[in-house]
Design a protein around this motif. Structure first.
Motif, PDB file in Angstrom:
ATOM      1  N   ASN A  22       0.822  -1.214   0.000  1.00  0.00           N
ATOM      2  CA  ASN A  22       0.000   0.000   0.000  1.00  0.00           C
ATOM      3  C   ASN A  22       0.858   1.266   0.000  1.00  0.00           C
ATOM      4  OD1 ASN A  22       0.881  -0.506   2.621  1.00  0.00           O
ATOM      5  ND2 ASN A  22      -0.819   0.599   3.538  1.00  0.00           N
ATOM      6  N   LYS A  39      -4.871   1.139   4.877  1.00  0.00           N
ATOM      7  CA  LYS A  39      -5.033  -0.307   4.807  1.00  0.00           C
ATOM      8  C   LYS A  39      -6.315  -0.676   4.062  1.00  0.00           C
ATOM      9  CE  LYS A  39      -3.613  -4.418   6.088  1.00  0.00           C
ATOM     10  NZ  LYS A  39      -2.700  -5.061   5.208  1.00  0.00           N
ATOM     11  N   SER A  40      -6.188  -1.606   3.111  1.00  0.00           N
ATOM     12  CA  SER A  40      -7.327  -2.054   2.318  1.00  0.00           C
ATOM     13  C   SER A  40      -7.132  -3.516   1.951  1.00  0.00           C
ATOM     14  CB  SER A  40      -7.427  -1.206   1.045  1.00  0.00           C
ATOM     15  OG  SER A  40      -8.312  -1.807   0.129  1.00  0.00           O
ATOM     16  N   PHE A  43      -4.936  -4.794  -1.179  1.00  0.00           N
ATOM     17  CA  PHE A  43      -3.498  -5.060  -1.185  1.00  0.00           C
ATOM     18  C   PHE A  43      -3.127  -6.380  -0.506  1.00  0.00           C
ATOM     19  CE2 PHE A  43      -3.851  -0.446  -1.579  1.00  0.00           C
ATOM     20  CZ  PHE A  43      -3.127  -0.262  -2.742  1.00  0.00           C
TER      21      PHE A  43
END
Length: 162
Positions: A22, A39-40, A43
């Motif tokens: 990220n 944050k996702s 990724f």
């Protein structure tokens, strides 16, 4: 040292160099700056393969296992993710481009999908009378929209207008 997975030109002076994590770097010709995208799940266990500028503040990232993500460059966060779970035929995006109506045409193993964030997803997995899956799309006579589609199949090329 991070490996760069994609580049996106922001303007004449600045480029984004992105990683599979990220993190991305901006380079203005003189100095690098490190930025982190919030944050996702996009990724997590995913390989980003291509990045393109969508508009002045948004970029698109495509991947081999997570579809396409729309990232707000200023807020540094994924604001939308389009994948198999919300309408794409496949998560492995081979390549994509943005047409003059800001729709995204994405190529994947099962064909081609047209994504418009305001309308939704239209999948082109087959066309009556043709055998094989579409594998690429191209402009035809400098035109590409949902009514003029040039499909390349494994061994044949067709121009379709409907």
């Amino acid at each position: 040292v991070d490996e760069f997975a994609y580049t996106v030109s922001l303007n004449n002076n600045t480029v984004i160099l992105g990683t599979n994590e990220n993190t991305f770097y901006t380079f203005n010709g003189k100095a690098f700056s490190t930025k982190s995208i919030k944050k996702s799940a996009f990724f997590d266990n995913n390989m980003v393969v291509e990045g393109k500028l969508y508009n002045d503040s948004l970029m698109l990232l495509s991947s081999l296992a997570g579809g396409i993500a729309l990232v707000d460059i200023n807020k540094r966060e994924v604001i939308k993710q389009v994948s198999y779970f919300n309408g794409m035929d496949d998560d492995e995006i081979r390549t994509y481009f943005i047409d003059n109506q800001n729709a995204i045409w994405a190529s994947h193993e099962f064909g081609i999908s047209r994504l418009d964030f305001n309308i939704g997803i239209e999948n082109f997995s087959f066309y009556p009378g043709l055998k094989g899956n579409p594998i690429a799309i191209n402009y035809f006579n400098n035109n590409l929209d949902k009514y003029n589609l040039f499909l390349e199949l494994i061994s044949f090329k067709y121009y379709i207008q409907w």
